[in-house]
Design a protein around this motif. Structure first.
Motif, PDB file in Angstrom:
ATOM      1  N   ALA A  87       0.861  -1.183   0.000  1.00 16.90           N
ATOM      2  CA  ALA A  87       0.000   0.000   0.000  1.00 16.90           C
ATOM      3  C   ALA A  87       0.893   1.227   0.000  1.00 16.90           C
ATOM      4  O   ALA A  87       2.123   1.130  -0.037  1.00 16.90           O
ATOM      5  CB  ALA A  87      -0.903   0.009   1.237  1.00 16.90           C
ATOM      6  N   GLU A  88       0.267   2.385   0.076  1.00 13.24           N
ATOM      7  CA  GLU A  88       1.020   3.626   0.234  1.00 13.24           C
ATOM      8  C   GLU A  88       0.800   4.144   1.652  1.00 13.24           C
ATOM      9  O   GLU A  88      -0.325   4.162   2.142  1.00 13.24           O
ATOM     10  CB  GLU A  88       0.593   4.677  -0.795  1.00 13.24           C
ATOM     11  CG  GLU A  88       1.534   5.866  -0.839  1.00 13.24           C
ATOM     12  CD  GLU A  88       1.366   6.731  -2.072  1.00 13.24           C
ATOM     13  OE1 GLU A  88       0.330   6.625  -2.757  1.00 13.24           O
ATOM     14  OE2 GLU A  88       2.280   7.533  -2.349  1.00 13.24           O
ATOM     15  N   TYR A  89       1.890   4.551   2.275  1.00 11.94           N
ATOM     16  CA  TYR A  89       1.866   4.960   3.670  1.00 11.94           C
ATOM     17  C   TYR A  89       2.225   6.436   3.790  1.00 11.94           C
ATOM     18  O   TYR A  89       3.175   6.904   3.171  1.00 11.94           O
ATOM     19  CB  TYR A  89       2.847   4.113   4.493  1.00 11.94           C
ATOM     20  CG  TYR A  89       2.421   2.675   4.600  1.00 11.94           C
ATOM     21  CD1 TYR A  89       2.628   1.785   3.548  1.00 11.94           C
ATOM     22  CD2 TYR A  89       1.770   2.194   5.734  1.00 11.94           C
ATOM     23  CE1 TYR A  89       2.213   0.465   3.620  1.00 11.94           C
ATOM     24  CE2 TYR A  89       1.354   0.878   5.827  1.00 11.94           C
ATOM     25  CZ  TYR A  89       1.571   0.028   4.758  1.00 11.94           C
ATOM     26  OH  TYR A  89       1.151  -1.285   4.852  1.00 11.94           O
ATOM     27  N   PHE A  90       1.454   7.131   4.607  1.00 17.32           N
ATOM     28  CA  PHE A  90       1.640   8.566   4.768  1.00 17.32           C
ATOM     29  C   PHE A  90       1.850   8.915   6.227  1.00 17.32           C
ATOM     30  O   PHE A  90       1.070   8.517   7.088  1.00 17.32           O
ATOM     31  CB  PHE A  90       0.412   9.334   4.269  1.00 17.32           C
ATOM     32  CG  PHE A  90       0.131   9.172   2.809  1.00 17.32           C
ATOM     33  CD1 PHE A  90      -0.722   8.167   2.361  1.00 17.32           C
ATOM     34  CD2 PHE A  90       0.712  10.013   1.873  1.00 17.32           C
ATOM     35  CE1 PHE A  90      -0.990   8.004   1.022  1.00 17.32           C
ATOM     36  CE2 PHE A  90       0.450   9.868   0.524  1.00 17.32           C
ATOM     37  CZ  PHE A  90      -0.403   8.866   0.095  1.00 17.32           C
ATOM     38  N   GLY A  99      -3.878  22.710  17.959  1.00 15.99           N
ATOM     39  CA  GLY A  99      -3.612  21.289  18.170  1.00 15.99           C
ATOM     40  C   GLY A  99      -4.732  20.396  17.715  1.00 15.99           C
ATOM     41  O   GLY A  99      -5.878  20.622  17.998  1.00 15.99           O
ATOM     42  N   ASN A 100      -4.380  19.363  16.995  1.00 15.25           N
ATOM     43  CA  ASN A 100      -5.330  18.388  16.459  1.00 15.25           C
ATOM     44  C   ASN A 100      -6.542  19.075  15.862  1.00 15.25           C
ATOM     45  O   ASN A 100      -7.686  18.795  16.214  1.00 15.25           O
ATOM     46  CB  ASN A 100      -5.766  17.390  17.525  1.00 15.25           C
ATOM     47  CG  ASN A 100      -6.414  16.167  16.893  1.00 15.25           C
ATOM     48  OD1 ASN A 100      -6.170  15.840  15.730  1.00 15.25           O
ATOM     49  ND2 ASN A 100      -7.250  15.477  17.630  1.00 15.25           N
ATOM     50  N   THR A 101      -6.265  19.984  14.951  1.00 15.46           N
ATOM     51  CA  THR A 101      -7.341  20.696  14.294  1.00 15.46           C
ATOM     52  C   THR A 101      -7.915  19.913  13.136  1.00 15.46           C
ATOM     53  O   THR A 101      -8.962  20.272  12.617  1.00 15.46           O
ATOM     54  CB  THR A 101      -6.814  22.026  13.743  1.00 15.46           C
ATOM     55  OG1 THR A 101      -5.787  21.743  12.788  1.00 15.46           O
ATOM     56  CG2 THR A 101      -6.247  22.887  14.851  1.00 15.46           C
ATOM     57  N   GLY A 102      -7.215  18.887  12.715  1.00 13.44           N
ATOM     58  CA  GLY A 102      -7.604  18.165  11.514  1.00 13.44           C
ATOM     59  C   GLY A 102      -6.957  18.745  10.269  1.00 13.44           C
ATOM     60  O   GLY A 102      -7.131  18.221   9.181  1.00 13.44           O
ATOM     61  N   LYS A 103      -6.228  19.833  10.434  1.00 12.80           N
ATOM     62  CA  LYS A 103      -5.519  20.424   9.299  1.00 12.80           C
ATOM     63  C   LYS A 103      -4.136  19.796   9.269  1.00 12.80           C
ATOM     64  O   LYS A 103      -3.186  20.302   9.841  1.00 12.80           O
ATOM     65  CB  LYS A 103      -5.421  21.930   9.480  1.00 12.80           C
ATOM     66  CG  LYS A 103      -4.777  22.669   8.333  1.00 12.80           C
ATOM     67  CD  LYS A 103      -4.761  24.167   8.623  1.00 12.80           C
ATOM     68  CE  LYS A 103      -4.069  24.946   7.530  1.00 12.80           C
ATOM     69  NZ  LYS A 103      -4.063  26.393   7.824  1.00 12.80           N
ATOM     70  N   LEU A 104      -4.038  18.657   8.592  1.00 14.19           N
ATOM     71  CA  LEU A 104      -2.834  17.857   8.626  1.00 14.19           C
ATOM     72  C   LEU A 104      -1.835  18.287   7.567  1.00 14.19           C
ATOM     73  O   LEU A 104      -2.209  18.729   6.476  1.00 14.19           O
ATOM     74  CB  LEU A 104      -3.177  16.375   8.423  1.00 14.19           C
ATOM     75  CG  LEU A 104      -4.155  15.766   9.428  1.00 14.19           C
ATOM     76  CD1 LEU A 104      -4.428  14.311   9.067  1.00 14.19           C
ATOM     77  CD2 LEU A 104      -3.623  15.873  10.842  1.00 14.19           C
ATOM     78  N   ILE A 105      -0.559  18.138   7.909  1.00 17.52           N
ATOM     79  CA  ILE A 105       0.532  18.309   6.954  1.00 17.52           C
ATOM     80  C   ILE A 105       1.082  16.918   6.680  1.00 17.52           C
ATOM     81  O   ILE A 105       1.508  16.233   7.615  1.00 17.52           O
ATOM     82  CB  ILE A 105       1.616  19.235   7.517  1.00 17.52           C
ATOM     83  CG1 ILE A 105       1.034  20.619   7.801  1.00 17.52           C
ATOM     84  CG2 ILE A 105       2.791  19.343   6.548  1.00 17.52           C
ATOM     85  CD1 ILE A 105       1.958  21.533   8.560  1.00 17.52           C
ATOM     86  N   PHE A 106       1.049  16.520   5.412  1.00 16.67           N
ATOM     87  CA  PHE A 106       1.436  15.170   5.034  1.00 16.67           C
ATOM     88  C   PHE A 106       2.838  15.127   4.434  1.00 16.67           C
ATOM     89  O   PHE A 106       3.298  16.088   3.809  1.00 16.67           O
ATOM     90  CB  PHE A 106       0.480  14.618   3.977  1.00 16.67           C
ATOM     91  CG  PHE A 106      -0.854  14.162   4.511  1.00 16.67           C
ATOM     92  CD1 PHE A 106      -1.909  15.054   4.644  1.00 16.67           C
ATOM     93  CD2 PHE A 106      -1.050  12.846   4.874  1.00 16.67           C
ATOM     94  CE1 PHE A 106      -3.136  14.638   5.129  1.00 16.67           C
ATOM     95  CE2 PHE A 106      -2.276  12.413   5.360  1.00 16.67           C
ATOM     96  CZ  PHE A 106      -3.324  13.317   5.494  1.00 16.67           C
ATOM     97  N   GLY A 107       3.489  13.988   4.595  1.00 13.82           N
ATOM     98  CA  GLY A 107       4.674  13.685   3.819  1.00 13.82           C
ATOM     99  C   GLY A 107       4.265  13.232   2.430  1.00 13.82           C
ATOM    100  O   GLY A 107       3.071  13.096   2.129  1.00 13.82           O
ATOM    101  N   GLN A 108       5.251  12.978   1.583  1.00 16.54           N
ATOM    102  CA  GLN A 108       4.967  12.629   0.197  1.00 16.54           C
ATOM    103  C   GLN A 108       4.496  11.205   0.009  1.00 16.54           C
ATOM    104  O   GLN A 108       4.047  10.851  -1.075  1.00 16.54           O
ATOM    105  CB  GLN A 108       6.201  12.881  -0.666  1.00 16.54           C
ATOM    106  CG  GLN A 108       6.452  14.363  -0.936  1.00 16.54           C
ATOM    107  CD  GLN A 108       7.452  14.579  -2.034  1.00 16.54           C
ATOM    108  OE1 GLN A 108       8.572  14.094  -1.964  1.00 16.54           O
ATOM    109  NE2 GLN A 108       7.059  15.309  -3.059  1.00 16.54           N
ATOM    110  N   GLY A 109       4.594  10.409   1.058  1.00 16.36           N
ATOM    111  CA  GLY A 109       4.132   9.040   0.960  1.00 16.36           C
ATOM    112  C   GLY A 109       5.242   8.070   0.595  1.00 16.36           C
ATOM    113  O   GLY A 109       6.190   8.425  -0.105  1.00 16.36           O
ATOM    114  N   THR A 110       5.128   6.858   1.094  1.00 21.93           N
ATOM    115  CA  THR A 110       6.043   5.764   0.756  1.00 21.93           C
ATOM    116  C   THR A 110       5.215   4.600   0.240  1.00 21.93           C
ATOM    117  O   THR A 110       4.299   4.138   0.930  1.00 21.93           O
ATOM    118  CB  THR A 110       6.854   5.310   1.985  1.00 21.93           C
ATOM    119  OG1 THR A 110       7.649   6.387   2.463  1.00 21.93           O
ATOM    120  CG2 THR A 110       7.748   4.130   1.621  1.00 21.93           C
TER     121      THR A 110
END
Lengths: 116, 115
Positions: A87-90, A99-110
């Motif tokens: 799968a792809e993992y983020f 804090g925990n606003t739901g406004k997430l910053i993601f990595g590019q995925g593996t």
């Protein structure tokens, strides 16, 4: 600016082998940290999260992750990979502010490929 | 219980056309989020609704994007007119509440291809 780095874009492991997916973050304070997985044809599913307390967190599907403040890392591990883990993992952090606003910053995925 | 559903799963349009993406959150979830993943890039936040109100739309790229959430239930994201750089996967997520237990549940995404 806050950021999340997943250094490995693609990883291939043999079924039954151990797995470690790397995640580094740049953040001024203690972040809220997450790992999500997206299997083909499905939405993102939360594997585990870290807010505070014990730095080793257990998640679903046999995954765990360890928060290391000194290294600004939150690596995901699994002792024995199954073919269904392909799968792809983020990795993601909650954005600064309340804090925990739901406004997430993601990595590019593996993307994880599992060899039989 | 149904999860977050998104429609269409894939849309192919020409530059200059209009597309409307729809998201049905999990019933009872007040918080609804839109995210986007452009090819080869990370998933990025677009905006956040609390019920029918926009809580945070700081991630909306420009005024060609319009999001609505009528009655605090489903949400639509309209792109008008679409440009090539709008191509990507648009994810919707919902949560019961903010705070430490406000886990985000994501839909499968709507893939948009602009030719």
């Amino acid at each position: 600016a806050q950021s999340v780095t997943q250094p490995d874009i693609h990883i291939t492991v043999s079924e039954g082998a151990s797995l470690e997916l790397r995640c580094n973050y740049s953040y001024g304070a203690t972040p809220y940290l997450f790992w999500y997985v997206q299997s083909p044809g499905q939405g993102l599913q939360l594997l585990l999260k870290y807010f505070s307390g014990d730095t080793l967190v257990q998640g679903i599907k046999g995954f765990e992750a360890e928060f290391k403040r000194s290294q600004s890392s939150f690596n995901l591990r699994k002792p024995s990979v199954h073919w269904s883990d392909a799968a792809e993992y983020f990795c993601a952090v909650d954005s600064p502010g309340s804090g925990n606003t739901g406004k997430l910053i993601f990595g590019q995925g593996t993307t994880l490929q599992v060899k039989p | 219980e149904a999860g977050v559903t998104q429609f269409p799963s894939h849309s192919v349009i020409e530059k200059g056309q209009t597309v409307t993406l729809r998201c049905d959150p999990i019933s009872g979830h007040d918080n609804l989020y839109w995210y986007r993943r452009v090819m080869g890039k990370e998933i990025k936040f677009l905006l956040h609704f609390v019920k029918e109100s926009k809580q945070d739309e700081s991630g909306m790229p420009n005024n060609r994007f319009l999001a609505e959430r009528t009655g605090g239930t489903y949400s639509t994201l309209k792109v008008q007119p679409a440009e090539l750089e709008d191509s990507g996967v648009y994810f919707c997520a919902s949560s019961l509440k903010k705070g430490l237990t406000g886990e985000l549940f994501f839909g499968e995404g709507s893939r948009l291809t602009v030719l």
